[in-house]
Design a protein around this motif. Structure first.
Motif, mmCIF file in Angstrom:
data_model
loop_
_atom_site.group_PDB
_atom_site.id
_atom_site.type_symbol
_atom_site.label_atom_id
_atom_site.label_comp_id
_atom_site.label_asym_id
_atom_site.label_seq_id
_atom_site.Cartn_x
_atom_site.Cartn_y
_atom_site.Cartn_z
ATOM 1 N N GLY A 196 21.702 -36.465 53.517
ATOM 2 C CA GLY A 196 21.307 -37.812 54.080
ATOM 3 C C GLY A 196 20.157 -37.885 55.111
ATOM 4 N N VAL A 197 19.496 -36.902 55.099
ATOM 5 C CA VAL A 197 18.273 -36.837 55.835
ATOM 6 C C VAL A 197 17.058 -37.182 54.468
ATOM 7 C CG1 VAL A 197 16.628 -35.375 57.071
ATOM 8 C CG2 VAL A 197 18.939 -34.986 57.358
ATOM 9 N N ASP A 198 16.387 -38.045 54.924
ATOM 10 C CA ASP A 198 15.379 -38.583 53.920
ATOM 11 C C ASP A 198 13.986 -38.115 54.116
ATOM 12 O OD1 ASP A 198 17.162 -40.639 52.538
ATOM 13 O OD2 ASP A 198 17.048 -41.764 54.432
ATOM 14 N N GLY A 199 13.914 -37.430 55.497
ATOM 15 C CA GLY A 199 12.571 -36.968 55.556
ATOM 16 C C GLY A 199 12.407 -36.398 57.099
ATOM 17 N N LEU A 200 11.161 -35.762 57.245
ATOM 18 C CA LEU A 200 10.909 -35.178 58.530
ATOM 19 C C LEU A 200 9.704 -35.590 59.129
ATOM 20 C CD1 LEU A 200 11.461 -31.324 57.865
ATOM 21 C CD2 LEU A 200 13.304 -32.860 58.473
ATOM 22 N N VAL A 201 9.624 -35.756 60.527
ATOM 23 C CA VAL A 201 8.474 -36.008 61.218
ATOM 24 C C VAL A 201 8.204 -34.995 62.191
ATOM 25 C CG1 VAL A 201 8.293 -38.484 60.665
ATOM 26 C CG2 VAL A 201 9.587 -37.552 62.507
ATOM 27 N N GLY A 202 7.062 -34.839 62.872
ATOM 28 C CA GLY A 202 6.883 -33.985 64.148
ATOM 29 C C GLY A 202 7.375 -34.475 65.240
ATOM 30 N N GLN A 203 7.496 -33.991 66.405
ATOM 31 C CA GLN A 203 8.115 -34.352 67.415
ATOM 32 C C GLN A 203 7.435 -35.417 68.110
ATOM 33 O OE1 GLN A 203 8.348 -30.434 69.362
ATOM 34 N NE2 GLN A 203 10.450 -30.429 69.790
ATOM 35 N N GLU A 204 6.230 -35.610 68.192
ATOM 36 C CA GLU A 204 5.497 -36.611 69.031
ATOM 37 C C GLU A 204 5.775 -37.825 68.047
ATOM 38 O OE1 GLU A 204 3.712 -39.132 71.202
ATOM 39 O OE2 GLU A 204 4.143 -37.019 71.767
ATOM 40 N N THR A 205 5.789 -37.628 66.836
ATOM 41 C CA THR A 205 6.078 -38.871 66.011
ATOM 42 C C THR A 205 7.394 -39.314 65.963
ATOM 43 O OG1 THR A 205 4.285 -38.058 64.348
ATOM 44 C CG2 THR A 205 5.883 -39.770 63.573
ATOM 45 N N GLY A 206 8.360 -38.522 66.227
ATOM 46 C CA GLY A 206 9.724 -38.840 66.527
ATOM 47 C C GLY A 206 9.866 -39.674 67.964
ATOM 48 N N ARG A 207 9.168 -39.156 68.840
ATOM 49 C CA ARG A 207 9.133 -40.165 70.260
ATOM 50 C C ARG A 207 8.633 -41.460 69.931
ATOM 51 N NH1 ARG A 207 8.434 -34.824 72.430
ATOM 52 N NH2 ARG A 207 6.190 -34.582 72.034
ATOM 53 N N ARG A 208 7.450 -41.559 69.217
ATOM 54 C CA ARG A 208 6.859 -42.730 69.011
ATOM 55 C C ARG A 208 7.974 -43.892 68.209
ATOM 56 N NH1 ARG A 208 1.948 -42.151 65.733
ATOM 57 N NH2 ARG A 208 1.638 -44.648 66.097
ATOM 58 N N LEU A 209 8.716 -43.279 67.356
ATOM 59 C CA LEU A 209 9.743 -43.786 66.464
ATOM 60 C C LEU A 209 11.104 -44.244 67.390
ATOM 61 C CD1 LEU A 209 9.069 -42.067 63.174
ATOM 62 C CD2 LEU A 209 8.563 -44.454 63.762
ATOM 63 N N GLY A 210 11.176 -43.317 68.527
ATOM 64 C CA GLY A 210 12.333 -43.752 69.385
ATOM 65 C C GLY A 210 13.556 -42.948 68.816
ATOM 66 N N LEU A 211 13.245 -41.818 68.040
ATOM 67 C CA LEU A 211 14.566 -40.973 67.641
ATOM 68 C C LEU A 211 15.302 -40.271 68.800
ATOM 69 C CD1 LEU A 211 12.910 -39.170 64.620
ATOM 70 C CD2 LEU A 211 14.019 -41.578 64.788
ATOM 71 N N LEU A 212 16.263 -40.107 68.536
ATOM 72 C CA LEU A 212 17.294 -39.600 69.781
ATOM 73 C C LEU A 212 16.966 -38.293 69.942
ATOM 74 C CD1 LEU A 212 20.371 -41.579 68.958
ATOM 75 C CD2 LEU A 212 19.090 -42.180 70.771
ATOM 76 N N PRO A 213 16.790 -37.659 71.087
ATOM 77 C CA PRO A 213 16.414 -36.217 71.479
ATOM 78 C C PRO A 213 18.112 -35.387 71.121
ATOM 79 C CG PRO A 213 16.602 -37.542 73.093
ATOM 80 C CD PRO A 213 16.828 -38.355 72.358
ATOM 81 N N GLY A 214 17.850 -34.297 70.476
ATOM 82 C CA GLY A 214 18.943 -33.550 70.221
ATOM 83 C C GLY A 214 20.356 -33.806 69.691
ATOM 84 N N VAL A 215 20.214 -34.714 68.701
ATOM 85 C CA VAL A 215 21.423 -35.183 68.138
ATOM 86 C C VAL A 215 21.705 -34.556 66.746
ATOM 87 C CG1 VAL A 215 21.214 -37.424 69.238
ATOM 88 C CG2 VAL A 215 20.173 -37.119 66.774
ATOM 89 N N ALA A 216 20.639 -33.651 66.317
ATOM 90 C CA ALA A 216 21.085 -33.063 65.075
ATOM 91 C C ALA A 216 21.202 -31.384 65.312
ATOM 92 C CB ALA A 216 19.878 -33.402 64.054
ATOM 93 N N LEU A 217 22.065 -30.653 64.828
ATOM 94 C CA LEU A 217 22.034 -29.281 65.073
ATOM 95 C C LEU A 217 22.250 -28.753 63.615
ATOM 96 C CD1 LEU A 217 22.476 -27.773 67.900
ATOM 97 C CD2 LEU A 217 24.662 -27.548 67.276
ATOM 98 N N LEU A 218 21.414 -27.638 63.568
ATOM 99 C CA LEU A 218 21.527 -26.706 62.619
ATOM 100 C C LEU A 218 22.305 -25.252 62.903
ATOM 101 C CD1 LEU A 218 18.281 -27.263 60.527
ATOM 102 C CD2 LEU A 218 20.454 -28.085 60.075
ATOM 103 N N VAL A 219 23.052 -24.740 62.116
ATOM 104 C CA VAL A 219 23.891 -23.787 62.560
ATOM 105 C C VAL A 219 23.740 -22.569 61.407
ATOM 106 C CG1 VAL A 219 26.210 -22.657 63.221
ATOM 107 C CG2 VAL A 219 25.544 -25.037 63.673
#
Length: 450
Positions: free
Chosen positions: A234-257
């Protein structure tokens, strides 16, 4: 259209996107169009410039590889951590890279860099909102859990089509990636540059064109610089953190274990119990993050990971290459070029200049690249040769490293010249600016030593 610096918070994504829709690339945005056959457009290497003329082209007859070899006889052990590389780490160029495109160029670092122990994710957790630190701590405290890390995530729309993205710190995320992807420096360089690394399945499903730019609805344009199989459903791609902020992605909603593969079911049950309803917990299986991975990339300026290449299946050349122990670098480059019929010695000399200034700065770099030709140990293991016949393939010895570089270039088609040569140099360091620099210096060497 100007880029907006911020966007409203995106809605958190669902793990599985349905449908197969084609997207249209933004007009006039492609710098280098990339496909399976390689780049459709490559800027020709600039002729030798003043910088190239000052690159030490006049000293090869006097410069002895014997001195460099003796100076590195007690070279440090193989580094197993990555790091942030700066100009001067190796040679004179800030965009120089290790053979195989695996030297860091201002990207990922510390213990999660190249050579770090991988931690394949066993679970992907998607929450509707930011997971509190206490919840993360509780998950980390579960039996069998060995590592937990949180990343930002969300959905954006491009031409009305939804893309589920994670925003990651490359230095932290790299250890979670399949090894074939972790070893592809271009993936991490692209993220650092603010570009999109698309999942391979998303590229096929959505008709993405590597090297093209896509306009995010109501937001900035994103360049699809690379594709890789991360194996995160379900994950279509990755961006860097700064790009994520520009896109308005939600902080800390995905967790890898991460934990033992055999404990994946128990891990999932424990996490679900802690989170309750509303969160998605997806087991990733013993292979972790997709098992076998391949990486592709379309690159324009200062890149890495390939222009439509599948590096996992890259051919290997022979490991035998006898060049002896010439007394000058000029003679060494010329003899080493014979390892690859059709390859000019000037290309080897230019790479040697850019990577280590002909053995003056052999590293290791902060990413662990070593020796006069700045190989990463894993790449050296595959392509290194015993050039002087002493029975050892020594990454620190110019008599082995220079023909080893010829071997690596030849395996990627350098002997065929033209675009194949450009692509082979690009494989050495996934950057077209690096290619232009190397070929420009090579031209200067050709004029100096006709």
């Amino acid at each position: 259209m100007t880029e907006r610096q911020s966007l409203p918070r995106s809605r958190v994504f669902m793990v599985i996107l349905a449908g197969s829709l084609a997207l249209t690339a933004a007009a006039g945005a492609v710098v280098v169009a990339v496909g399976a056959a390689g780049p459709a457009a490559v800027t020709e290497a600039a002729p030798g410039t003043a910088d190239a003329a000052r690159a030490g082209v006049s000293d090869l007859r006097e410069l002895s590889p014997r001195r460099a070899s003796a100076a590195t006889a007690s070279a440090p052990a193989v580094r197993t951590t990555g790091g942030t590389s700066t100009a001067g780490d190796s040679g004179d160029s800030g965009d120089a890279g290790a053979a195989g495109g695996t030297r860091d160029t201002g990207t990922a670092g510390d213990a999660d860099g190249p050579g770090a122990a991988p931690t394949p994710p066993r679970l992907l957790v998607i929450s509707r909102s930011t997971l509190p630190q206490q919840t993360r701590d509780d998950i980390a405290g579960l039996e069998h859990v060995r590592k937990v890390d949180a990343f930002d995530g969300g959905a954006v729309r491009v031409s009305g089509v939804g893309l589920n993205l994670l925003a990651v710190d490359p230095a932290r995320f790299r250890a979670w990636a399949p090894k074939a992807v972790a070893d592809e420096q271009g993936v991490w360089d692209a993220l650092a540059r603010g570009e999109l690394v698309a999942d391979g399945a998303a590229v096929r499903r959505l008709g993405l064109v590597l090297g093209s730019h896509y306009q995010v609805d109501g937001g900035p344009r994103l360049r699809v610089a690379a594709s890789a199989r991360f194996g995160l459903p379900g994950v279509d791609g990755l961006v860097g953190q700064e790009t994520g902020r520009r896109l308005g992605l939600l902080p800390g909603v995905a967790l890898l274990v991460h934990g033992p593969a055999k404990a994946t079911d128990a891990l999932g049950a424990g996490v679900r119990k802690l989170l309750g309803a509303g969160s998605q917990v997806v087991p990733l299986g013993a292979g972790g993050a997709g098992g076998t991975a391949r990486a592709k990339a379309g690159t324009g300026t200062g890149t890495g990971t390939g222009t439509g290449t599948e590096t996992a299946s890259r051919p290997q050349a022979a490991r035998r290459a006898s060049v002896g122990r010439p007394g000058s670098y000029l003679e060494l480059y010329r003899k080493a070029a014979e390892v690859c019929p059709g390859l000019s010695w000037t290309v080897l000399a230019a790479i040697g200049q850019v990577e280590s200034s002909h053995g003056r700065n052999n590293g290791p770099s902060s990413a662990g690249a070593q020796g006069p030709m700045q190989f990463m140990p894993a790449t050296w293991k595959a392509y290194g040769v015993d050039g002087d016949g002493d029975g050892v393939r020594d990454i620190w010895s110019p008599y082995d490293a220079v023909p080893g570089a010829a071997n690596y270039l030849c395996a990627n088609g350098a002997g065929q010249g033209g675009k194949k040569l450009e692509k082979a140099v690009w494989f050495y360091n996934h950057s077209w600016s690096y290619v232009r620099k190397v070929l420009g210096i090579a031209e200067a060497y050709a004029r100096t030593y006709p």
